[in-house]
Design a protein around this motif. Structure first.
Motif: not given
Length: 321
Positions: A2, A227, A274, A280
């Motif tokens: 991720n 993540s 994120q 992430c």
């Protein structure tokens, strides 16, 4: 899998660190290392079990299985065709509970986003994979001839399969919260020489792994603890499904050292990362989480990758059940 970087970012650092969180090695930079120290115990790792089912596990059916990209774990359980004995995590007590857990830890996203994200990971990570290959080769070599039942969490598009699945006796279950990864993972499995009957993809999360206790010889996870919503719960689940003497093989990016410009940059970029990279986190101390998760031994080292830019440093290694 991720992290949405790779070829799209510029290099900030391009050297290999000599220090690690759990061990210190003194070999030359840019060379894969032999792990020298273990933490938590000086005992030698127990030989991996090659058995499949625990005494109280159900006997698997031999009915052919085919999981389409949209099927969830619940459908797999209904069909009863999984390679490994299916059993909802102790965090769940029913099918509806598992669905709730899946949505809690990884809320549903639009199809277009999941499809796009899977395509990006499949297309843009090649420079990164080429650079990290030396470290992956080192840690994954510990699985060959030892681990026949392997779970990969956050399997993504399947870039790790070529390191450990080119044995006709190996059986692999890959879980990922993004069902759009399945077609890429199956293609990677075929390219690695893994027979279709020996690979299964399940839509699931690391915090609630839908496999029975002590049912796998090894768990693989790369770029996934960044993540997940709950790192410690995921590690607890990894330990639950591992057999005695089993291995957890990992490669993860972690936060830079406090007081550095890189750490400052990670803190600034973390909210954006994120959002655009499916949850992430740039500033997690994942190596510390692994070291204190309760494994009997942990061998861990660090590396900086030029193709990872601000997503550095990396920790890689092996944890023994």
């Amino acid at each position: 899998m991720n992290s949405l970087w790779g070829a799209a970012t510029q290099s900030l650092v391009s050297f290999t660190s000599k220090a690690s969180l759990c061990s210190i090695n003194e070999e030359a930079p840019h060379k894969p290392r032999t792990f020298l120290k273990r933490v938590n115990s000086d005992a030698a790792p127990i030989k991996l079990s090659t058995g499949f089912l625990s005494p109280d596990s159900p006997v698997p059916t031999t009915k052919p299985c085919c999981f389409c990209g949209r099927r969830h774990f619940l459908e797999a359980a209904t069909l009863g065709t999984t390679l490994f004995p299916i059993q909802p995590s102790r965090a769940t007590n029913s099918d509806s509970d598992y669905t709730d857990s899946l949505n809690k830890f990884h809320p549903p996203k639009p199809d277009w986003y999941q499809e796009f994200y899977a395509w990006v990971l499949n297309s843009a990570m090649k420079p990164y994979e080429a650079e990290v290959a030396q470290y992956k080769s080192q840690v994954f070599s510990n699985l060959k001839g030892k681990a026949l039942k392997i779970l990969e969490i956050g399997i993504g598009t399947g870039p790790n399969l070529s390191y450990y699945s080119n044995d006709s006796d190996v059986q692999v279950v890959g879980i990922d919260p993004n069902p759009k990864m399945e077609k890429y993972a199956r293609s990677s499995a075929a390219s690695a020489g893994l027979p279709p009957s020996n690979f299964e993809f399940i839509h699931a999360v690391g915090e609630a792994i839908p496999l029975s206790d002590a049912s796998v010889d090894a768990v693989v996870g790369t770029l996934v603890l960044c993540s997940v919503k709950d790192v410690d719960m995921t590690l607890k689940e990894i330990r639950r499904v591992l057999r005695p003497g089993g291995l957890y093989v990992f490669v993860e990016h972690v936060a830079a050292k406090d007081g550095t410009f890189l750490k400052f940059l990670q803190r600034v970029l973390d909210p954006l990362q994120q959002t655009v990279s499916d949850g992430c986190h740039l500033s997690r101390e994942t190596g510390n989480n692994i070291c204190r998760a309760g494994f009997s031994n942990v061998e861990l080292d660090t590396a900086f990758l030029s193709n990872a830019a601000f997503v550095n440093p990396h920790v890689y290694g092996i944890a023994y059940q």
